[in-house]
Design a protein around this motif. Structure first.
Motif, PDB file in Angstrom:
ATOM      1  N   ALA A 134       0.228  38.902  22.007  1.00  0.00           N
ATOM      2  CA  ALA A 134      -0.354  38.782  23.347  1.00  0.00           C
ATOM      3  C   ALA A 134       0.445  37.818  24.222  1.00  0.00           C
ATOM      4  N   HIS A 135       1.612  37.384  23.737  1.00  0.00           N
ATOM      5  CA  HIS A 135       2.541  36.497  24.465  1.00  0.00           C
ATOM      6  C   HIS A 135       1.904  35.138  24.750  1.00  0.00           C
ATOM      7  N   LEU A 136       1.105  34.659  23.778  1.00  0.00           N
ATOM      8  CA  LEU A 136       0.459  33.357  23.899  1.00  0.00           C
ATOM      9  C   LEU A 136       1.134  32.354  22.968  1.00  0.00           C
ATOM     10  N   PRO A 137       1.303  31.108  23.400  1.00  0.00           N
ATOM     11  CA  PRO A 137       2.004  30.124  22.576  1.00  0.00           C
ATOM     12  C   PRO A 137       1.243  29.768  21.304  1.00  0.00           C
ATOM     13  N   TYR A 138       2.021  29.557  20.243  1.00  0.00           N
ATOM     14  CA  TYR A 138       1.489  29.077  18.972  1.00  0.00           C
ATOM     15  C   TYR A 138       2.345  27.902  18.526  1.00  0.00           C
ATOM     16  N   ILE A 139       1.743  26.718  18.489  1.00  0.00           N
ATOM     17  CA  ILE A 139       2.436  25.477  18.153  1.00  0.00           C
ATOM     18  C   ILE A 139       1.850  24.943  16.852  1.00  0.00           C
ATOM     19  N   GLY A 155       1.278  28.091   8.531  1.00  0.00           N
ATOM     20  CA  GLY A 155       2.056  26.882   8.752  1.00  0.00           C
ATOM     21  C   GLY A 155       3.503  27.137   9.118  1.00  0.00           C
ATOM     22  N   SER A 156       3.973  28.383   8.991  1.00  0.00           N
ATOM     23  CA  SER A 156       5.398  28.672   9.203  1.00  0.00           C
ATOM     24  C   SER A 156       5.643  29.711  10.286  1.00  0.00           C
ATOM     25  N   LEU A 157       4.712  29.890  11.198  1.00  0.00           N
ATOM     26  CA  LEU A 157       4.834  30.950  12.201  1.00  0.00           C
ATOM     27  C   LEU A 157       4.909  30.432  13.628  1.00  0.00           C
ATOM     28  N   GLY A 158       5.072  29.136  13.815  1.00  0.00           N
ATOM     29  CA  GLY A 158       5.010  28.569  15.154  1.00  0.00           C
ATOM     30  C   GLY A 158       6.199  28.941  16.029  1.00  0.00           C
ATOM     31  N   HIS A 159       5.928  29.121  17.323  1.00  0.00           N
ATOM     32  CA  HIS A 159       7.024  29.168  18.282  1.00  0.00           C
ATOM     33  C   HIS A 159       7.754  27.822  18.296  1.00  0.00           C
ATOM     34  N   ALA A 217       5.808  21.203  26.153  1.00  0.00           N
ATOM     35  CA  ALA A 217       6.030  22.587  25.722  1.00  0.00           C
ATOM     36  C   ALA A 217       5.233  23.560  26.579  1.00  0.00           C
ATOM     37  N   LEU A 218       3.978  23.253  26.828  1.00  0.00           N
ATOM     38  CA  LEU A 218       3.135  24.172  27.595  1.00  0.00           C
ATOM     39  C   LEU A 218       3.505  24.170  29.072  1.00  0.00           C
ATOM     40  N   ARG A 219       4.044  23.052  29.553  1.00  0.00           N
ATOM     41  CA  ARG A 219       4.521  23.034  30.940  1.00  0.00           C
ATOM     42  C   ARG A 219       5.617  24.081  31.130  1.00  0.00           C
ATOM     43  N   ILE A 220       6.463  24.237  30.115  1.00  0.00           N
ATOM     44  CA  ILE A 220       7.539  25.225  30.205  1.00  0.00           C
ATOM     45  C   ILE A 220       7.034  26.618  29.833  1.00  0.00           C
ATOM     46  N   MET A 221       6.209  26.703  28.791  1.00  0.00           N
ATOM     47  CA  MET A 221       5.771  28.001  28.291  1.00  0.00           C
ATOM     48  C   MET A 221       4.761  28.702  29.190  1.00  0.00           C
ATOM     49  N   THR A 222       3.915  27.938  29.882  1.00  0.00           N
ATOM     50  CA  THR A 222       2.773  28.569  30.554  1.00  0.00           C
ATOM     51  C   THR A 222       2.656  28.298  32.048  1.00  0.00           C
ATOM     52  N   ASP A 223       3.231  27.195  32.566  1.00  0.00           N
ATOM     53  CA  ASP A 223       3.073  26.914  33.995  1.00  0.00           C
ATOM     54  C   ASP A 223       3.823  27.951  34.820  1.00  0.00           C
ATOM     55  N   GLN A 224       3.167  28.473  35.834  1.00  0.00           N
ATOM     56  CA  GLN A 224       3.795  29.470  36.690  1.00  0.00           C
ATOM     57  C   GLN A 224       4.649  28.791  37.760  1.00  0.00           C
ATOM     58  N   PRO A 225       5.833  29.366  38.047  1.00  0.00           N
ATOM     59  CA  PRO A 225       6.644  28.825  39.144  1.00  0.00           C
ATOM     60  C   PRO A 225       5.870  28.865  40.457  1.00  0.00           C
ATOM     61  N   LEU A 331       7.305  34.857  24.496  1.00  0.00           N
ATOM     62  CA  LEU A 331       6.595  34.062  25.500  1.00  0.00           C
ATOM     63  C   LEU A 331       6.809  34.569  26.920  1.00  0.00           C
ATOM     64  N   ARG A 332       7.537  35.694  27.050  1.00  0.00           N
ATOM     65  CA  ARG A 332       7.847  36.254  28.362  1.00  0.00           C
ATOM     66  C   ARG A 332       8.512  35.223  29.270  1.00  0.00           C
ATOM     67  N   LEU A 333       9.466  34.520  28.696  1.00  0.00           N
ATOM     68  CA  LEU A 333      10.240  33.539  29.449  1.00  0.00           C
ATOM     69  C   LEU A 333      11.631  34.099  29.720  1.00  0.00           C
ATOM     70  N   PRO A 334      12.232  33.792  30.864  1.00  0.00           N
ATOM     71  CA  PRO A 334      13.623  34.164  31.080  1.00  0.00           C
ATOM     72  C   PRO A 334      14.531  33.512  30.044  1.00  0.00           C
ATOM     73  N   LEU A 335      15.677  34.139  29.823  1.00  0.00           N
ATOM     74  CA  LEU A 335      16.674  33.617  28.896  1.00  0.00           C
ATOM     75  C   LEU A 335      17.932  33.250  29.670  1.00  0.00           C
ATOM     76  N   VAL A 336      18.432  32.035  29.428  1.00  0.00           N
ATOM     77  CA  VAL A 336      19.702  31.587  29.994  1.00  0.00           C
ATOM     78  C   VAL A 336      20.652  31.314  28.840  1.00  0.00           C
ATOM     79  N   THR A 337      21.839  31.902  28.898  1.00  0.00           N
ATOM     80  CA  THR A 337      22.865  31.606  27.899  1.00  0.00           C
ATOM     81  C   THR A 337      24.028  30.890  28.566  1.00  0.00           C
ATOM     82  N   VAL A 338      24.536  29.869  27.893  1.00  0.00           N
ATOM     83  CA  VAL A 338      25.665  29.093  28.397  1.00  0.00           C
ATOM     84  C   VAL A 338      26.818  29.269  27.421  1.00  0.00           C
TER      85      VAL A 338
END
Length: 499
Positions: A134-139, A155-159, A217-225, A331-338
Motif C-alpha cells: 500500500a506504499h506505506l512506510p515500515y520502520i 524484524g527484517s522487513l523494514g524500509h 524519515a517520515l518527513r521525507i517519506m510522507t510529507d507532500q511538497p 514509497l512512491r518517492l522520486p529517484l535521483v542517481t548521481v
C-alpha cells in the motif's frame, strides 16, 4: 547499558499522553496447566496480558502505529494470541494509512505452543507485505535481544532498520547453538554493530535518538511538497566549447566536489541508509533519503571519495543501488542517481560476484520504475558502473562531466595499442557534456565557473536547484506516460532525425 521495558520505551518515544491502545484482551490458546501457570506469572510480573503492545502514538506530532514487544513477558515470545494482536494492528494501520513502527525484542516463537506459534511468523509477514504494497512506510527498531523467528520475519522487513547499541541480534540464539553443537557461538557476530558493518541494518542508535530518526524519515517519506515557490527556470548559459580532455582532467581533480559535498551544500534533509540489507556494503555508493528544498527523493550517489584503486565500485554497490530503486518504488518517492565513477571493479571477485548481471539488472529496474527519475552526471562516467544509473526521465550533466564506455586511456589502448592517444579518443568518442546534449542523451548542462573545484559551494547549490526544478516538473506526470517517454528517449539515441 540499561534496557528499557515496553512502557519505558513508550515514555521516551511518544509525545506526552499520545498513546492509544489498540489491544483487545488477549485470547487464550489451549494450554496445559503448566503453561497456564507461566502465563499467569508473566502477567503478574509485567502487568501486561501478552508479550506485545499495539496502538497509535504521535512522535513530534506525527501519528504512527506501533508494534512493541516486552521481553519480560516470556522472553517476548510470539504465540497465537500475540500473533493475532500483531496482525490485527498491522491491518488497521494499513486501513488507516498510517506509517508503522515495529520495536521487537524477542527470543522468537513460543515453544510452549509449538508449530502453530511458529506459523504466526507467516501471518505477520503477510500482513507487513500488504502494508508495504500500500506504499506505506515500515520502520524497524531492533532491541536487545531480537532473535529467531521474529528477526527472520517482521524484524527484517523494514524500509529503514535501526538497532539498539550493543544489542544481541541474530537468527539462532547463542544458548540454542551451544546446546545443539556443544560449542560457543563466535563472539561479536550477533551484535547490532556487526550487522551495520555488514550492510544488514542502516544505523545503530540509542532509544533517545529514535524519535528524531523517525521524524526525519517520515518527513521525507510522507510529507507532500508544497508546490509553491518553485525555482524559476534559469536561462541556458553559454557552455565553453573546450576540448574533451580538458573536461576529463577537470573531472579527476582530487578537490572536485562529489556527492557528499552536494548533499552537504544543497540538501535540506539527509537520512543515510546502509548496505544492501543482505550482508553487503560498498563504500563507493551512498544511499540516502533526501530532500532538495521540499522535494523528497531516494538518492543513489557514487562516492568519488569511497572509490580507490583498492576499493573500486563493485557488485555490492549495484545491489545497494537496486535496494534504493525498490525503496523508491515502495514509497512512491522520486529517484535521483548521481554518477561519478572511474569505473567498476575489474577483478576475479567482481566477476564471480556477478558484476555484469548487476549492471544489467540496474538498467532494467531503472527503465521500468513507476516513480520519477533524474540522473546527474557529476564527474567521471566510466563504463558499465556509470551506465547502470543513467536511464532516467531527465539526465543532467555538470559542464565537465562525461560518459564513456571506457576511460579514454582504455579506448586508446584498444584502438592504438598505447595510451598516448587518450585526448584524441576523448574527442572522437563524443563524451563531453556538450556532445551528450547534442546527441539527445543529456537534457541540461549545469555550468561550472569555470571549474566546480574552484567554486564547490556555489556549484553544488546550482545542482541542487536544478534537481528541485526537475523533480517538481516530473512528480505530477502520469506514471505510465512517463515510463513510455523514458523508453522512447533512449530508443532514439544514435538514430538520425529521419529515422
Amino acid at each position: 547499558m540499561r534496557r528499557l521495558s515496553a512502557r519505558d520505551l513508550l515514555d521516551v518515544l511518544a509525545d506526552v499522553d499520545s498513546f492509544v491502545s489498540w489491544d483487545a484482551p488477549a485470547g487464550e490458546f489451549a494450554v496445559d496447566d503448566a503453561y497456564a501457570g507461566e502465563l499467569a506469572a508473566a502477567r503478574a510480573k509485567t502487568g501486561l496480558d501478552e508479550s506485545v503492545i499495539t496502538g497509535a502514538i504521535t512522535i513530534r506530532g506525527r501519528k504512527v502505529a506501533i508494534l512493541l514487544s516486552e521481553f519480560a513477558f516470556l522472553a517476548g515470545s510470539i504465540g497465537v494470541a500475540a500473533g493475532e494482536r500483531l496482525v490485527t494492528a498491522i491491518h488497521r494501520a494499513t486501513a488507516e494509512g498510517l506509517p508503522l513502527l515495529a520495536l521487537p525484542t524477542s527470543g522468537g516463537t513460543r515453544m510452549q505452543e509449538g508449530t502453530v506459534a511458529f506459523l504466526q511468523m507467516v501471518r505477520i509477514t503477510a500482513a507487513i507485505t500488504l502494508h508495504k504494497a500500500a506504499h506505506l512506510p515500515y520502520i524497524v527498531y531492533l532491541r536487545h535481544p531480537t532473535t529467531g523467528g521474529v528477526f527472520a520475519s517482521w524484524g527484517s522487513l523494514g524500509h529503514l532498520t535501526v538497532a539498539e547499541p550493543e544489542a544481541l541480534v541474530g537468527f539462532l540464539g547463542p544458548r540454542v547453538y551451544e546446546a545443539l553443537y556443544d560449542d560457543r557461538f563466535p563472539a561479536g557476530v550477533q551484535t547490532s554493530e556487526n550487522l551495520q558493518a555488514h550492510g544488514l541494518i542502516d544505523a545503530v542508535r540509542p532509544p533517545e535518538q529514535l524519535g528524531e530518526i523517525v521524524d526525519r524519515a517520515l518527513r521525507i517519506m510522507t510529507d507532500q511538497p508544497r508546490r509553491c515557490g518553485l525555482p524559476a527556470d534559469t536561462p541556458d548559459r553559454v557552455i565553453d566549447d573546450v576540448p574533451a580532455w580538458t573536461s576529463v582532467l577537470a573531472s579527476r581533480r582530487p578537490d572536485r566536489p562529489g556527492v557528499r559535498e552536494l548533499l552537504f551544500n544543497a540538501a535540506s534533509d539527509v537520512l543515510p541508509l546502509n548496505g544492501t540489507g543482505q550482508g553487503e556494503s560498498d563504500p563507493g555508493l551512498i544511499l540516502a533519503l533526501v530532500r532538495f528544498g521540499d522535494m523528497p527523493c531516494v538518492l543513489l550517489g557514487q562516492d568519488r571519495h569511497g572509490q580507490t584503486p583498492r576499493t573500486p565500485l563493485g557488485p555490492a554497490a549495484l545491489r545497494e543501488a537496486r535496494r534504493g530503486m525498490r525503496l523508491a518504488e515502495d514509497l512512491r518517492l522520486p529517484l535521483v542517481t548521481v554518477i561519478d565513477t572511474a569505473g567498476a571493479a575489474l577483478s576475479k571477485d567482481a566477476e564471480e560476484g556477478g558484476l555484469a548481471g548487476e549492471i544489467a539488472r540496474c538498467i532494467a529496474d531503472m527503465v521500468d520504475l513507476d516513480t520519477p527519475t533524474v540522473s546527474v552526471l557529476l564527474g567521471q562516467g566510466t563504463g558499465g558502473g556509470a551506465l547502470a544509473l543513467v536511464p532516467a526521465d531527465r539526465v543532467l550533466a555538470a559542464q565537465h562531466a562525461w560518459l564513456s564506455p571506457l576511460p579514454p586511456e582504455g579506448a586508446s589502448a584498444i584502438v592504438h595499442r598505447d595510451v598516448d592517444h587518450a585526448p584524441d579518443m576523448a574527442e572522437r568518442q563524443g563524451i563531453r557534456s556538450l556532445d551528450l546534449r547534442r546527441d539527445g542523451i543529456v537534457d541540461l548542462i549545469i555550468p561550472e565557473s569555470p571549474d566546480a573545484a574552484d567554486e564547490p559551494r556555489r556549484f553544488c547549490e546550482r545542482v541542487g536547484t536544478a534537481l528541485h526544478r526537475e523533480l517538481s516538473g516530473l512528480i505530477d506526470q502520469d506514471a505510465e506516460m512517463r515510463r513510455i517517454a523514458r523508453g522512447k528517449r533512449f530508443n532514439r539515441v544514435g538514430r538520425s532525425a529521419g529515422q
